[in-house]
Scaffold this motif. Structure first.
Motif, PDB file in Angstrom:
ATOM      1  N   CYS A  71       0.830  -1.229   0.000  1.00 35.44           N
ATOM      2  CA  CYS A  71       0.000   0.000   0.000  1.00 35.44           C
ATOM      3  C   CYS A  71       0.851   1.260   0.000  1.00 35.44           C
ATOM      4  O   CYS A  71       0.678   2.154   0.838  1.00 35.44           O
ATOM      5  CB  CYS A  71      -0.946   0.016   1.190  1.00 35.44           C
ATOM      6  SG  CYS A  71      -2.138  -1.310   1.227  1.00 35.44           S
ATOM      7  N   ASN A  90       4.400   1.014  -7.432  1.00 40.26           N
ATOM      8  CA  ASN A  90       3.488   0.782  -6.314  1.00 40.26           C
ATOM      9  C   ASN A  90       3.520  -0.677  -5.865  1.00 40.26           C
ATOM     10  O   ASN A  90       3.450  -1.586  -6.699  1.00 40.26           O
ATOM     11  CB  ASN A  90       2.059   1.149  -6.718  1.00 40.26           C
ATOM     12  CG  ASN A  90       1.901   2.630  -6.990  1.00 40.26           C
ATOM     13  OD1 ASN A  90       2.339   3.452  -6.193  1.00 40.26           O
ATOM     14  ND2 ASN A  90       1.289   2.972  -8.104  1.00 40.26           N
ATOM     15  N   ASP A  93      -1.607  -3.745  -2.889  1.00 41.59           N
ATOM     16  CA  ASP A  93      -2.486  -3.199  -1.861  1.00 41.59           C
ATOM     17  C   ASP A  93      -2.973  -4.284  -0.901  1.00 41.59           C
ATOM     18  O   ASP A  93      -3.737  -3.990   0.023  1.00 41.59           O
ATOM     19  CB  ASP A  93      -3.701  -2.505  -2.495  1.00 41.59           C
ATOM     20  CG  ASP A  93      -3.346  -1.156  -3.088  1.00 41.59           C
ATOM     21  OD1 ASP A  93      -2.312  -0.576  -2.679  1.00 41.59           O
ATOM     22  OD2 ASP A  93      -4.082  -0.669  -3.967  1.00 41.59           O
ATOM     23  N   SER A  94      -2.550  -5.526  -1.113  1.00 39.25           N
ATOM     24  CA  SER A  94      -2.986  -6.639  -0.273  1.00 39.25           C
ATOM     25  C   SER A  94      -1.828  -7.154   0.584  1.00 39.25           C
ATOM     26  O   SER A  94      -0.849  -7.699   0.051  1.00 39.25           O
ATOM     27  CB  SER A  94      -3.509  -7.794  -1.127  1.00 39.25           C
ATOM     28  OG  SER A  94      -3.646  -8.971  -0.363  1.00 39.25           O
TER      29      SER A  94
END
Length: 290
Positions: A71, A90, A93-94
């Motif tokens: 994240c 990036n 997000d998990s």
């Protein structure tokens, strides 16, 4: 007649320093006017340079590294760590996906070591003393990540690492919301704590007796702290939250409005007075005599 009662110390930490101007404003305000004594810097945050400049003018604010491996953005370019980040740099997000990748993908593990070193180097370049290391969504307690931090501890002067540890029953007595999540997190991070204690002890790295904030993430309100503080039995504790000033157009570092509520708690005179009544001296990891 001597007083054998042990001294009690509390580190009050604000996470996500450097995430946004609103987070920076909240942390500085809580340091100047409230009970906050410590913070954790995201070196790739949108407002990291601003955060560093603020920290350089607030010598009483201890600053650690908030390691970002989920994240958030990487320090290294995507071409150098293709198994960790997307084309824009990036991370996933998990936490589950990221954790499994770090555990079972050899190429990802090697890139992980490079990125952790790069974040430590970027922190060192700030010129700020490194108070401690913790991590975004606590991914720093992942066994693979923790072992890398141990390997780099001497080189980068890592003296303290956060190991979440709080009593489930105490939290549920105060707030039973998100019950399933709290049960799962208590089990998972309880095991990670036990693993981390063995590893850190064997390498002379310190950690707080209790760390509060995980099970009540996003809801470290004045009401919760007023219920929590009198029940704490440990003599060296860290309490952390995610304060923020909500500025139009800026991303939030938590659920909408939670940052403002957590800032209000840190500014609360009731919280300050209760800390004193409970025998706690406010301090930070730079000042603790282990």
């Amino acid at each position: 007649m001597t007083n054998d009662k042990p001294r009690r110390f509390a580190i009050i930490n604000g996470d996500d320093f450097g995430f946004s101007t609103g987070v920076n404003q909240a942390i500085i305000q809580a340091c100047e006017q409230g009970v906050l004594t410590s913070t954790s810097l995201m070196v790739t945050g949108d407002a990291a340079e601003e955060a560093i400049a603020w920290a350089q003018t607030h010598s009483n604010l201890a600053v650690g590294l908030h390691l970002v491996l989920v994240c958030g953005r990487s320090v290294l370019p995507p071409a150098q760590i293709p198994h960790l980040v997307d084309a824009k740099g990036n991370f996933s997000d998990s936490p589950l996906v990221a954790g499994l990748r770090y555990q079972f993908h050899p190429a990802a593990r090697e890139e992980l070591r490079q990125e952790i070193r790069a974040q430590l180097e970027k922190f060192r370049d700030s010129g700020l003393p490194l108070s401690h290391v913790d991590g975004h969504l606590h991914l720093h307690t992942h066994p693979v990540v923790l072992r890398v931090l141990i390997e780099l501890a001497q080189e980068f002067g890592i003296r303290v690492i956060r190991l979440p540890s709080e009593e489930l029953q105490m939290t549920l007595k105060l707030d039973r919301r998100n019950l399933i999540t709290k049960l799962v997190w208590s089990g998972v991070f309880g095991r990670l704590r036990r693993y981390g204690e063995i590893l850190l002890k064997s390498h002379g790295i310190k950690y707080a007796e209790r760390v509060y904030g995980l099970l009540q993430t996003g809801s470290m309100t004045e009401e919760y702290l007023l219920g929590l503080i009198p029940q704490i039995q440990a003599d060296l504790v860290e309490i952390y939250s995610h304060p923020a000033v909500i500025n139009a157009g800026e991303p939030l570092n938590g659920p909408s409005g939670s940052g403002a509520a957590e800032l209000s708690a840190l500014l609360s005179n009731k919280v300050r007075q209760l800390m004193i009544q409970s025998g706690f001296e406010l301090t930070n990891y730079n000042k603790v005599k282990w």
